[in-house]
Design an enzyme around this catalytic site. Sequence first.
Site: not given
Length: 949
Positions: A395, A579-581, A583, A765
């Site tokens: 990701g 990053n993508l999420c 965190e 997540p």
Amino acid sequence: MAAHTSASSTVVMPPIAAAPESLLSLQVARRNGTLSPFDPAKISVAISKAFIAVEGTGATASRRIHDVVESMTAQIVAALLRRSGTGQVLHIEDIQDQVELALMRSGEHKVARAYVLYREERAQQRRELAPAMAPASTLGYSVKLPDGRTEPLDEQRMVEQVTAACRGLEGVSVDAVMTEVRRNLYDGIQLHELGLAQTMSARALVEKDPGYAYVSARLLLGNLRAEAVGFILPAARVHSQSQSSVSYGEYFPEYVRKAVAMGFLDKELATFDVARLAAALKPERDGNFQFLGLQTLYDRYFLHKDGVRFELPQAFFMRVAMGLALREIDREGRAIEFYELLSSFDFMCSTPTLFNAGTLRPQLSSCFLTTIADDLDGIFKAIKDNALLAKYSGGLGNDWTPVRGLGAYIAGTNGQSQGVVPFLKVANDTAIAVNQGGKRKGAVCGYLETWHIDVEEFLDLRKNTGDDRRRTHDMNTANWVPDLFLERVEADGPWTLFSPDETPDLHDLCGKAFAERYAQYEAKAELGEMKVSRKVRALDLWRKMLTMLFETGHPWITFKDPCNLRSPQQHVGVVHSSNLCTEITLNTNDREIAVCNLGSVNLANHVTPEGIDETRLQRTVKTAMRMLDNVIDINFYTVPEARYSNLRHRPVGMGIMGYQDALYALRIPFASEAAVRFADRSMELVSFHAISASVDLAAERGRYATYEGSLWSKGILPIDSIEILQQNRTHTLDLDRSSTLDWNGLRQRVMSVGMRNSNTLAIAPTATISNICGVTQSIEPTYQNLFVKSNMSGDFTVVNAALVRDLKSLGLWDEVMISDLKYFDGSLGNIERVPEEMKRLYATSFEIEPTWLIQAAGRRQKWIDQAQSLNLYLAQPSGKKLDALYREAWHAGLKTTYYLRSSSATHVEKSTMQRTDGKLNAVAVAASTSDYAGPKQCAIDDPGCEACQ
């Protein structure tokens, strides 16, 4: 009342139009196996009786019933025709399901409840009479074998298989499953369809009792065993209705040998003491899967050739464990230790590790962060890097701030820049083109600082209107917000936008240093010394940011200064994005692509009603940190900048999942001070043991290369770095800084021994790995107590097992409760017979004030050296609420936030979930009235963001 019965009625029925020719050939299969012609009038009778039972027979009621029944009957008949076509047999239960569905959809909840209750009473009467009645006959049915031969259907064998699947589970019934199975049988059924019929029949009953999720998983496992054993050991291939009795001990050595020979696994795996590993496997743990978890593994994780899955669950976990133990001295001992952690669900590695460990291309890392250079070579190299990194399940988080803005001067062409947006469009399309071999979509998030001249266009990227060439419909976006901007918002001051080619150092500054330099550039702009700049009202820009977040779900709000001021690695670089999420918070530059290696502790497995099992948690964290550290050395790096960065800093990101399950076990409502304290205490323990484990690894393997000069080397732990942030803030952080463990002792160990890893903690997540383990996702509250979860493996009924246990203990779990949960979107709030205490304990995400999520996240953040994927839920959003919510997140010292969720007008399709194929005729999550809600019920179920799982 039941549809399609022959009971007489005094109801005055509405006229039924002449049956269309397509109905003339339809037959109805009754429960005793006989067939009768389909008669729409019987449906009208059933609906009318249901209405009369609730509304009586007065003149006004009769007129309304007449009109409603006529319309509803026509709808049901049309639905049955669509589902069955012509010349088909309908089962009476299917017809009754459609009646129930029509009543629920029409909003006639009281009538639907009466109908549901009547069906349940009749079903109970049939169950009581069942011993005196002969079972439904399937005599004469044949089964078609793979070689074309047929043999008589062995119903007794099916009963034995279902009985075995139900063994040890409370609340499940062999008869209920077999009733469903018999309805799905036909003469000449294919052999593989027998297993599918059993699995899907049990799955259809999950709404009745969560135990059926285990029954269906066990039945699916039987199909998988036949498939895998038949491939690996052809001599044991099953050609009849019996199932293979081959043990893991026989299967596993041949699995390793064959998978290596076929080129699926690294040949080094064949050099392990495979017999010793096979003896360590625990086949009984196959029974711990729920259907969603096992089906997800089956569809996307297990090794397969030409569509045939040949990897069984315990072999899968051992393969991952072997892949992570390749460079250990005692490889077998460590592999068994790692296997124990994975197969017990105490800890689960992230999806890339599960996909690729032990294979020829062991790309095991989850997240990659890049900074885009301000020239064509740099931009298109970054896009190429995105493709290479995404190919093997990574990701991506891209920092686009250095790219000059719209109207900026280009010396090479003596022209003007088109800004950052056209390149973001290319990055968006690249992510779609590289879909990780069909396992899941490529996924990327673009970050831009709030002072960039293109920020307003950046905010519009996910809109569905405007020039589509300047839209990125598939790419995630996030605002990288400096503290100074929010200070200007609170002061209702001005804000100046710049092009980064004229203000290159702003990108690398934070805190007070950023504020001072930014003021200097503003002064230059006032004097007309900046070629490209624009002044706006900070509050207006903030409102637009929140408006776009509400309308499109993007860009997310992330905070630059906390990410940098609390970073242990600020001595060697700058955190330019997450990053993508949201965190991961690691340094990036033109030489380094940051890499993070993720896994999550299952908090639910480490909590009892008495509290946290600290001994077990310490053991889990210690082993898990070793696994994550091993990833760094074993990893297959697709670009050299990623390898260089990862080996220098060795960051890992251990997170947690099953947080809500842990609260259930402790009987703590999510919206409570006790939950906030638990968030604090549990994260303190994880942090303490993770840092301690990294110190132990440093003693054994050496410090990471850039340790000297880090906050760690100065004895500044995450709890201490809060003070650095406070010194750079003009307001007092709204954050409790208390602690309970021996941090002074650990601080001394960190300074004297060192750290193996620059970063240790990040809460991802866990959308997919929590499914595998059968627990709630990450730090999320329960979405709904009854809903359908969607991912790339399909749609799955999810019932809150803890709630069901409590309702059973009170005698409240029945068909009407199921109907009520569907009607009220999985919420207990409006169900009067449920005690208030239980409503508080089982409050769902939109019933919890979001301030509780922020308070809990703030307590966790003080222990975390990276960040956490924090979704925020608002039942009735408004501009005022959004403003207050995100200011609270900033005041609490949070580093990032993730999706904003808002409830739609209707969440759950008002229908039965039985006998569904997982499509929209099941209980499903309806589309939101606005785009901000993301795909399905929650974007952490979006396969596009699972690279962080």
